[in-house]
Design a protein around this motif. Structure first.
Motif: not given
Length: 405
Positions: A129-143
């Motif tokens: 669920q967080v991964a799409p949020l990273a794409k939409d806001n152009k932030v780096l997400f490290i699961s």
């Protein structure tokens, strides 16, 4: 969702289904905003990193291990300064309790506060669920420990610091050598968790030519003998056990009483330390696939992890590696500058030594190529401890490329 010990095919699949956990633990740092290390200059202001993970909830023990590893990893990667380019790294924590809705709300809030890196995700349901949020806001997400295969290739802004389900299952399959023509049975509970294990084994080992079937047990079953007998009658080359619950010891004991270990290679995932005694008398007969355990390696990164955890009053365990590697990735990304696309480019293709050994971030889909382990348990007085059997190369367990969606 109840708190319970997990004795699963792989801990990754535990987080995939958010169905089992260890005992609640204590995170390595207090909630709220604080520095990742005591020192570091403030020139240009702090470097802000958001951390959304399971501080509480069913996977709290895993979350605590990740958090402690993260502290050690940032300390190691910054040579004890806790800073990059004279700017202190600050961590703002949020507890998702394993709830995707809470995680999305917390990540959204942290992004609004100017955090350009979001780390964490103990649960796969959260990570997806967080991964799409990273794409939409152009932030780096490290699961983090979340192991669902779908996290790999989710989008160009999403990375992972742990292994994925495919790597677990491929490690188990390695114990049969060439699986083509071999029979594999999955013993699992009749639940979403159990079915996820059956699907994973079918997808990975079935694709390599194995015949896969399953024996699924009602979660409320108390007499496990009929199911153990069914497994024995099937006489598979490999029995893949995916089990979570209070009757785990009874299940393993029943398999032993029915002579399953005498004719079949039995494989399951090695979970956190407190679960090792739950296998009972048959514990030393089981073949374990392993993501990570104390003593699996002894390189400089492992030594730093061990030292950093001891300083926090803790020890190396299953998911401390994932936190440590996340710390290394965060520092490397920040060294590329404040632009998120520059951070992404810096991480893509990066090869580095983590506690497990040599790791490489595959540029095509951000899979984290890494070694995996097989292990056994041996008695040490009144305790049982894992010992390394084999180390599989990153190439031997590499998942297929999953192009960005």
């Amino acid at each position: 969702m109840s708190k319970r010990w997990s004795l699963a095919l792989a801990s990754a699949l535990i987080t995939l289904s958010v169905a089992a956990c260890g005992s609640p633990g204590q995170p390595g740092a207090p909630a709220g905003e604080g520095t990742a290390a005591a020192s570091g200059g403030a020139s240009g202001g702090p470097l802000k990193v958001g951390l959304v993970y399971s501080k509480s909830g069913p996977l709290a023990t895993y979350g605590a291990q990740y958090r402690q590893g993260l502290t050690a990893g940032i300390d190691y990667a910054t040579k004890g300064t806790g800073a990059v380019g004279g700017r202190t790294i600050t961590i703002t924590e949020a507890d998702d309790a394993g709830d995707p809705a809470k995680a999305v709300a917390s990540a959204t809030d942290l992004i609004g506060q100017g955090n350009t890196i979001i780390a964490g995700s103990t649960s796969s349901g959260v990570a997806l669920q967080v991964a799409p949020l990273a794409k939409d806001n152009k932030v780096l997400f490290i699961s983090g420990p979340a192991a669902a295969d779908a996290v790999t290739g989710a989008n160009k802004y999403t990375f992972r610091s742990g292994r994925q389900t495919y790597q677990d299952v491929a490690t188990a399959g390695s114990m049969l050598g060439d699986v083509k023509g071999k029979k594999v049975t999955v013993l699992a509970q009749d639940s979403a968790f159990g079915k996820a294990n059956v699907a994973a084994v079918t997808a990975v080992l079935g694709a390599k030519g194995a015949t896969v079937d399953s024996v699924e047990v009602p979660a409320a079953a108390t007499d496990l003998t009929p199911f153990a007998t069914k497994v024995k009658t099937a006489a598979p080359d490999l029995l893949f056990v995916a089990w979570a619950g209070a009757n785990a010891t009874a299940m393993w004991t029943t398999l032993g009483q029915q002579g399953v270990f005498d004719q079949t290679k039995v494989v399951t995932g090695l979970d956190i330390k407190p679960t090792h005694a739950l296998f009972g008398e048959v514990g030393t007969k089981i073949n374990f696939l392993s993501h990570f355990f104390e003593g699996a390696t002894d390189n400089s990164a492992y030594q730093a992890l061990d030292k950093g955890l001891k300083a926090q009053g803790s020890t190396v365990d299953l998911f401390t590696n994932d936190g440590f590697v996340a710390g290394q990735m965060i520092v490397h990304a920040l060294e590329a500058g404040g632009d998120v696309d520059s951070m992404v480019s810096a991480l893509e293709g990066w090869s580095f030594e983590g506690p497990k050994g040599q790791l490489t971030i595959r540029p095509e889909d951000h899979a984290l190529l890494q070694p995996m382990f097989t292990a056994s348990l041996k008695k040490d007085g009144s305790n049982v401890v894992p010992q390394l059997v084999d180390t599989l190369s990153p190439e031997a367990v590499a998942p297929p490329v999953s192009p960005f969606k």
